[in-house]
Structure formats: C-alpha cells, structure tokens
Design a protein around this motif. Structure first.
Motif, PDB file in Angstrom:
ATOM      1  N   ALA A  53      -3.517 -35.312  56.587  1.00 42.09           N
ATOM      2  CA  ALA A  53      -2.481 -36.220  55.969  1.00 42.09           C
ATOM      3  C   ALA A  53      -1.203 -35.595  55.944  1.00 42.09           C
ATOM      4  O   ALA A  53      -0.136 -36.184  56.171  1.00 42.09           O
ATOM      5  N   ILE A  54      -0.859 -34.147  55.684  1.00 33.74           N
ATOM      6  CA  ILE A  54       0.238 -33.305  55.666  1.00 33.74           C
ATOM      7  C   ILE A  54       0.919 -33.554  57.028  1.00 33.74           C
ATOM      8  O   ILE A  54       2.146 -33.823  57.272  1.00 33.74           O
ATOM      9  N   LYS A  55       0.165 -33.287  58.192  1.00 38.45           N
ATOM     10  CA  LYS A  55       0.548 -33.318  59.439  1.00 38.45           C
ATOM     11  C   LYS A  55       1.054 -34.700  60.229  1.00 38.45           C
ATOM     12  O   LYS A  55       1.954 -34.944  60.712  1.00 38.45           O
ATOM     13  N   ILE A  56       0.521 -35.862  59.364  1.00 36.93           N
ATOM     14  CA  ILE A  56       1.023 -37.175  59.574  1.00 36.93           C
ATOM     15  C   ILE A  56       2.272 -37.432  59.118  1.00 36.93           C
ATOM     16  O   ILE A  56       3.200 -37.955  59.643  1.00 36.93           O
ATOM     17  N   ILE A  57       2.449 -36.647  57.841  1.00 40.12           N
ATOM     18  CA  ILE A  57       3.993 -36.875  57.450  1.00 40.12           C
ATOM     19  C   ILE A  57       5.129 -36.242  58.310  1.00 40.12           C
ATOM     20  O   ILE A  57       6.031 -36.499  58.479  1.00 40.12           O
ATOM     21  N   TYR A  58       4.637 -35.090  58.938  1.00 41.86           N
ATOM     22  CA  TYR A  58       5.723 -34.513  59.628  1.00 41.86           C
ATOM     23  C   TYR A  58       6.020 -35.434  61.137  1.00 41.86           C
ATOM     24  O   TYR A  58       7.010 -34.952  61.676  1.00 41.86           O
TER      25      TYR A  58
END
Length: 433
Positions: free
Chosen positions: A350-355
C-alpha cells in the motif's frame, strides 16, 4: 488447421492471467521484477539469521546502542546517496550500489572468518546488515515506482512482493541446509552471488521497459542532496508516510528487543538460535507468499489502500495487549510473525503504491530518506525507550505496554489520514496520466 496450430502458444499466458491481473505485454517485465526481488531477498534472508544471532551474542544491552549507531550511519549516508542520485543517471545508481554491497559481503567474509570472535567485526557487521537491507530494498522499490504506473502497481505489486517473499522463503531454507555443512560466515558468499543476480535482473528489466520510457526518464534526478529530507518535512503526505513508518518501527523494535531478551534466556546455543530465527522467517514467508499471490491485489482493489494500511496498526494493537499480560517467547514470536505477515502482504504494498504518484526525484530521494533514516530512527528511539522503561524486566513487568498502546492509537489515526492523502493525490494525478 491454422487455428489449431496457433492454440498452443496461448495457454501459458492465459493460465498466468487467470491468477494475476496482468496484461499480455506486461508479463516479461512482471516476471523479471519477481525474479529480481526473489534474488534480492534470498540474499538478505541468508545473512539475516546470522545477523540476528550476532545480535543475541552481543547482548540486548548492546543492541539499543547499535541501533543508534545504525541511525547515525544512515544520516551520514543519505546526503551521499542524494549526491549520487542528483548527479548520475538513474540507470547506473542501483547496479553500482548493489555491486558495492556484494563486495562488502566478500570483505566481511574474509574478516570474520579470520577473527570470528572479534567484537568490533561482529558489531560492524550487525550495523552493516541493518544498513544493507534497507538501502537495497528501498532502491528496488524506487525502481518499481519508476517503471510501473499507479494503475499497474495496484494490480501487480502483490505479485511482485510475492517474489520477495519467495526469496525470503528460499533464504531460510538455504540457511537451514547450508548451516549444517558450512560455518555461518560462509553464507555471506552465497548472499553476495544472489545480490549480483538481482542486479543483473534489474538491467534486464530496464531493457524490457525501455520501449515505454520517455525522454530523460533515466536521467539524474537533479536538485540538492537533502531534497528528500526537505520534502518529508514540507509535504503533508510524505510526512504522514514518515510517521507511519517511524511508529511501525518503534513498535516493531519493542517486539524485536523483547524477543532477543527471551531468546537469550530460553535458547542456549548459537546453532539453535540461528535455526529458531530462520524457522520463524520460513513461517512468515509461506503465509505472506500465499496472501500476496492470491489476496493482496484483491484486497487493495476491493477495500482500498486505507484498509491495507490500517491492518498493520490494528494487528500491533492486539499484540501489544497480549504481551502486556503474558510476555513469553511463544507469545512474542507469534506477535512478530503476525505483524510481519500483515506488513509484507498489505501495508508495504500500500505504501509503495502511494509512491507511484510521486515525481521521479521523490521516488528516489524521499523514498530513500524514509526507508533508511526514518526507519532506523524508529529503531534508535525504540531501543532507548526500551532501555529506559526497564527492558530487562520484560514487556509485561515493565512499562512498554503503557507506551505502546497509545502509540498504536496514534498510528491508526495516521493510517486513516494517509489513506485520504492517497485518494486525493490519485484523483489529481491519474486523470492527467
């Protein structure tokens, strides 16, 4: 007939697409991303049990001091990384750093094999290992953010993450087999070879994706060497990612140090401790792999990034309450297994998708600053808090629970706000893509 002769070429892609929502033109790049992460985390998880056993050997009193040293090293390295990212084409950054770390492993093999009881060599390797895993994994995800779009990330990051989990599964299996034949230090050479294989996969992935690249995509990011840190403190979304990661690591390090204390008192030999750590990693990897392949993309698409983010602090809250009542090795090991499964399968993707919604400079500089300095800042803060609150007494007898539970409540609030940030940024960026 011609139609019958052409049929055999279709089933492999059709079978793969039945389980993974991947377009036909993405399959080669997806499998290469999977292989790259597999080799990378295999390399790390081969040396991780060795690092953890060294941590137990050095003692819990040394661990919180070492975490502080790791944090200081990270602070010193980030400007150097910022300089490299700003001045050199991005296509050279990852291969150069991976090769550097592989050569480090060979050097440590020589030093520790020659002086296996040298306290400074062991402590240096513990610090190096804590720096190594964050830098190489952060660079991997920076590359993924550069090469995959936001839409593709939501479909494919679960499967790509499964490549790392498969590597995390293979690493402990190799460790458990090889440690019975070779000295633990010899595993460093195997890790170095796998790291170079991951680097080679990154070069192939850039070649595959080169047809989609736009002009200047792989040029230096430019700007100042401290841009990543400045962005974190001036951009609310990145500030919330940093707080999410910081609190996650404070809580996670509480659990880690409590486990180190209990392992030291419950398991007497170095070999048994290595087997304990690798066995735990094996269990985490199996469960995480199954969720990433069959569940992560479905959960992200059905429930959204916010739910995936919230899953981790909710799990930690349950663990903190359990440990406050019964801090024994079986409980802390179970809590850490559950927390890591949720982190790897849901929160991290989920965090990596935000990036993927960030600019090229942010994908490298901001992500690297958060994944290294902020992450290890959580280690350092947690280590000192653990010591001050009476870590020698244990989680249940000390004050850790009283501190952990309010932190988890704050963590849940930040996860909700970060999910809202993602929805807002996606609405602004994706329509223009």
């Amino acid at each position: 007939m011609p139609t019958e002769k052409s049929a055999p070429s279709a089933p492999p892609a059709h079978w793969f697409q039945r389980y993974v929502n991947v377009e036909a033109g993405e399959i080669a790049a997806l499998l290469t991303s999977f292989a790259m992460f597999f080799a990378l985390l295999s390399a790390y998880y081969i040396v991780r049990p060795v690092r953890d056993e060294i941590g137990v050997t050095l003692g819990k009193d040394s661990l919180h001091e070492l975490f502080t040293v790791v944090f200081v090293v990270m602070v010193l390295l980030v400007p150097l990384f910022g300089y490299v990212a700003a001045r050199f084409p991005r296509r050279y950054v990852l291969p150069a750093i991976y090769t550097f770390f592989a050569l480090n492993l060979v050097a440590f093999w020589f030093v520790i094999r020659a002086a296996p009881q040298n306290h400074w060599a062991l402590a240096t390797f513990f610090v190096w290992g804590s720096v190594f895993n964050l830098f190489v994994v952060s660079l991997f995800w920076s590359l993924m953010s550069e090469l995959w779009s936001h839409e593709a990330a939501k479909r494919l990051y679960g499967f790509i993450s499964a490549g790392g989990t498969a590597g995390a599964l293979a690493g402990p299996l190799l460790t458990q087999g090889l440690v019975r034949i070779f000295a633990p230090v010899d595993l460093m050479l195997v890790s170095a070879a796998l790291l170079m294989a991951s680097m080679a996969a990154s070069l192939r992935l850039r070649r595959i994706k080169s047809a989609e690249a736009v002009d200047g995509e792989s040029e230096p990011t430019g700007g100042g060497i401290l841009d990543g840190a400045i962005k974190v403190f001036t951009t609310p979304m990145f500030a919330r990612i940093a707080l999410f990661i910081f609190i996650a690591n404070v809580i996670g390090t509480f659990f880690y140090l409590e486990q180190a204390r209990l392992v030291a008192t419950s398991i007497t030999t170095a070999e048994d401790r290595v087997l304990f750590f690798s066995g735990r990693d094996l269990l985490v990897s199996i469960a995480t792999f199954l969720i990433e392949v069959f569940g992560t993309a479905r959960i992200l698409n059905r429930f959204g990034v916010t739910v995936a983010l919230l899953a981790l602090p909710v799990t930690a809250a349950i663990g903190a309450v359990l440990l406050s009542f019964d801090a024994v090795l079986a409980v802390v090991a179970t809590v850490m297994v559950a927390e890591r499964i949720v982190a790897f399968a849901l929160a991290n993707p989920a965090i990596k998708i935000i990036y993927t919604l960030a600019t090229p400079a942010e994908k490298y500089k901001v992500q690297n600053f958060i994944d290294t300095v902020v992450f290890r800042g959580g280690d350092a803060a947690s280590g000192w808090l653990y010591s001050i609150l009476g870590g020698g007494l244990g989680f249940a007898a000390g004050s850790m629970g009283a501190v952990a539970v309010p932190l988890v409540a704050l963590w849940i609030w930040i996860a909700q706000r970060l999910g809202a940030d993602h929805r807002r940024r996606a609405a602004e960026v994706v329509p223009r893509a």
